[in-house]
Design a protein around this motif. Sequence first.
Motif, PDB file in Angstrom:
ATOM      1  N   GLU A   1       0.841  -1.195   0.000  1.00  0.00           N
ATOM      2  CA  GLU A   1       0.000   0.000   0.000  1.00  0.00           C
ATOM      3  C   GLU A   1       0.879   1.249   0.000  1.00  0.00           C
ATOM      4  O   GLU A   1       1.900   1.294   0.679  1.00  0.00           O
ATOM      5  CB  GLU A   1      -0.901   0.021   1.237  1.00  0.00           C
ATOM      6  CG  GLU A   1      -1.906  -1.115   1.294  1.00  0.00           C
ATOM      7  CD  GLU A   1      -2.913  -1.046   0.178  1.00  0.00           C
ATOM      8  OE1 GLU A   1      -3.341   0.081  -0.157  1.00  0.00           O
ATOM      9  OE2 GLU A   1      -3.264  -2.099  -0.373  1.00  0.00           O
ATOM     10  N   PRO A   2       0.497   2.281  -0.774  1.00  0.00           N
ATOM     11  CA  PRO A   2       1.289   3.516  -0.790  1.00  0.00           C
ATOM     12  C   PRO A   2       1.301   4.177   0.587  1.00  0.00           C
ATOM     13  O   PRO A   2       0.273   4.228   1.261  1.00  0.00           O
ATOM     14  CB  PRO A   2       0.581   4.386  -1.827  1.00  0.00           C
ATOM     15  CG  PRO A   2      -0.807   3.848  -1.891  1.00  0.00           C
ATOM     16  CD  PRO A   2      -0.701   2.383  -1.639  1.00  0.00           C
ATOM     17  N   LEU A   3       2.472   4.675   0.993  1.00  0.00           N
ATOM     18  CA  LEU A   3       2.596   5.271   2.319  1.00  0.00           C
ATOM     19  C   LEU A   3       2.110   6.709   2.386  1.00  0.00           C
ATOM     20  O   LEU A   3       1.675   7.170   3.439  1.00  0.00           O
ATOM     21  CB  LEU A   3       4.062   5.213   2.770  1.00  0.00           C
ATOM     22  CG  LEU A   3       4.646   3.831   3.047  1.00  0.00           C
ATOM     23  CD1 LEU A   3       6.142   3.945   3.346  1.00  0.00           C
ATOM     24  CD2 LEU A   3       3.924   3.162   4.209  1.00  0.00           C
ATOM     25  N   PHE A   4       2.191   7.413   1.258  1.00  0.00           N
ATOM     26  CA  PHE A   4       1.917   8.852   1.298  1.00  0.00           C
ATOM     27  C   PHE A   4       0.809   9.286   0.339  1.00  0.00           C
ATOM     28  O   PHE A   4       0.699  10.464   0.016  1.00  0.00           O
ATOM     29  CB  PHE A   4       3.205   9.627   0.972  1.00  0.00           C
ATOM     30  CG  PHE A   4       4.343   9.331   1.900  1.00  0.00           C
ATOM     31  CD1 PHE A   4       4.293   9.704   3.229  1.00  0.00           C
ATOM     32  CD2 PHE A   4       5.466   8.648   1.449  1.00  0.00           C
ATOM     33  CE1 PHE A   4       5.347   9.422   4.092  1.00  0.00           C
ATOM     34  CE2 PHE A   4       6.524   8.363   2.302  1.00  0.00           C
ATOM     35  CZ  PHE A   4       6.466   8.747   3.632  1.00  0.00           C
ATOM     36  N   ALA A   5      -0.023   8.334  -0.105  1.00  0.00           N
ATOM     37  CA  ALA A   5      -1.099   8.667  -1.045  1.00  0.00           C
ATOM     38  C   ALA A   5      -2.425   8.905  -0.349  1.00  0.00           C
ATOM     39  O   ALA A   5      -3.457   8.997  -1.002  1.00  0.00           O
ATOM     40  CB  ALA A   5      -1.241   7.558  -2.084  1.00  0.00           C
ATOM     41  N   GLY A   6      -2.425   9.001   0.978  1.00  0.00           N
ATOM     42  CA  GLY A   6      -3.687   9.174   1.694  1.00  0.00           C
ATOM     43  C   GLY A   6      -4.486   7.886   1.633  1.00  0.00           C
ATOM     44  O   GLY A   6      -3.983   6.803   1.900  1.00  0.00           O
ATOM     45  N   GLN A   7      -5.731   7.980   1.233  1.00  0.00           N
ATOM     46  CA  GLN A   7      -6.598   6.807   1.126  1.00  0.00           C
ATOM     47  C   GLN A   7      -6.615   6.227  -0.283  1.00  0.00           C
ATOM     48  O   GLN A   7      -7.368   5.298  -0.564  1.00  0.00           O
ATOM     49  CB  GLN A   7      -8.013   7.174   1.567  1.00  0.00           C
ATOM     50  CG  GLN A   7      -8.109   7.517   3.056  1.00  0.00           C
ATOM     51  CD  GLN A   7      -9.499   7.919   3.475  1.00  0.00           C
ATOM     52  OE1 GLN A   7     -10.030   8.946   3.052  1.00  0.00           O
ATOM     53  NE2 GLN A   7     -10.115   7.105   4.321  1.00  0.00           N
TER      54      GLN A   7
END
Length: 306
Positions: free
Chosen positions: A136-142
């Motif tokens: 899951e992306p760490l800095f993409a929000g939701q």
Amino acid sequence: MSSVTNSTGSFFNRSLAQMADLRDGIERTRTQIATGRKFERGSQDPAGAAQLRSIDRRAALAAVEGDNAARLGQDLGAAATEVEAVTALLQRARELAVQAANTATGADGRQAIAFELAQLSQELFSRANSTSLTGEPLFAGQSSGLAFSRDAAGTVTYIGTPESGAVPVAPGTAIERGLPGSEVFTFNLNGSPSSAFAVLDGLVAALQGGAPDPVAAAKSALEGIDAALDTAGRATAILGTRMAWVEQVEAQQADRKIARAERRSRVGDTDIADAIARLQQSLTALEATQSAFARVSSLKLFDALR
């Protein structure tokens, strides 16, 4: 004769019922000792069974919350590691900007600095799009996609959501999953929106001949790099606070798990020492009842035959 017969029948019925009850109790106690459980069916103890169901429902929810806290801790730790690396990267970029702002640095030196800054910018972009252990992306929000995109002109844009979303980790408690990239890599610079990418890429272009005065451009870039460092520092503090919160929640979860296990044991588990004592008492009572039954039965029979 009829009176004696009726009396004898009542005595036999009472005695047999009493011994049957004692045998049933002995069998239940033996089962409790063998299984370690106070009751096998809810009908044997409706109130206790209801308590166990309530404890089990809370335990199931707690297991989900425990998994959430563990994953959240991993994600926050991964994000903190990336932000620490970003901070080190920006500190190196600042050192290079200081060198470029030195008039003693010649054109060739600035070209070498520009090349390294371009590499740092690419690494910054890669770290901004980092993912967790689960992908899951760490800095993409939701968002489940990339946090930042780079167009053909080299402009970097945040494409995630403005919120990271909260994860439930305890009754009434939810903790933000992390930080959106907009709060880690973007900031206001002299009243205008900017980003660490824009500052580094702008400095690279200036040093490569895009500015008439590369020394002044390098000095100007220092303000932007400092703003990027401040933003990364705030992100580190926020992530650290949330990680500490998760650790506290996990400690509380462990305490509640122990408390649930103790309560479940009190409600549903056999107290072996007490059960053995009750078993011995029941066996003694049954033996005494059988002996009394045998003696009285003999007397009754003797009276009936006289």
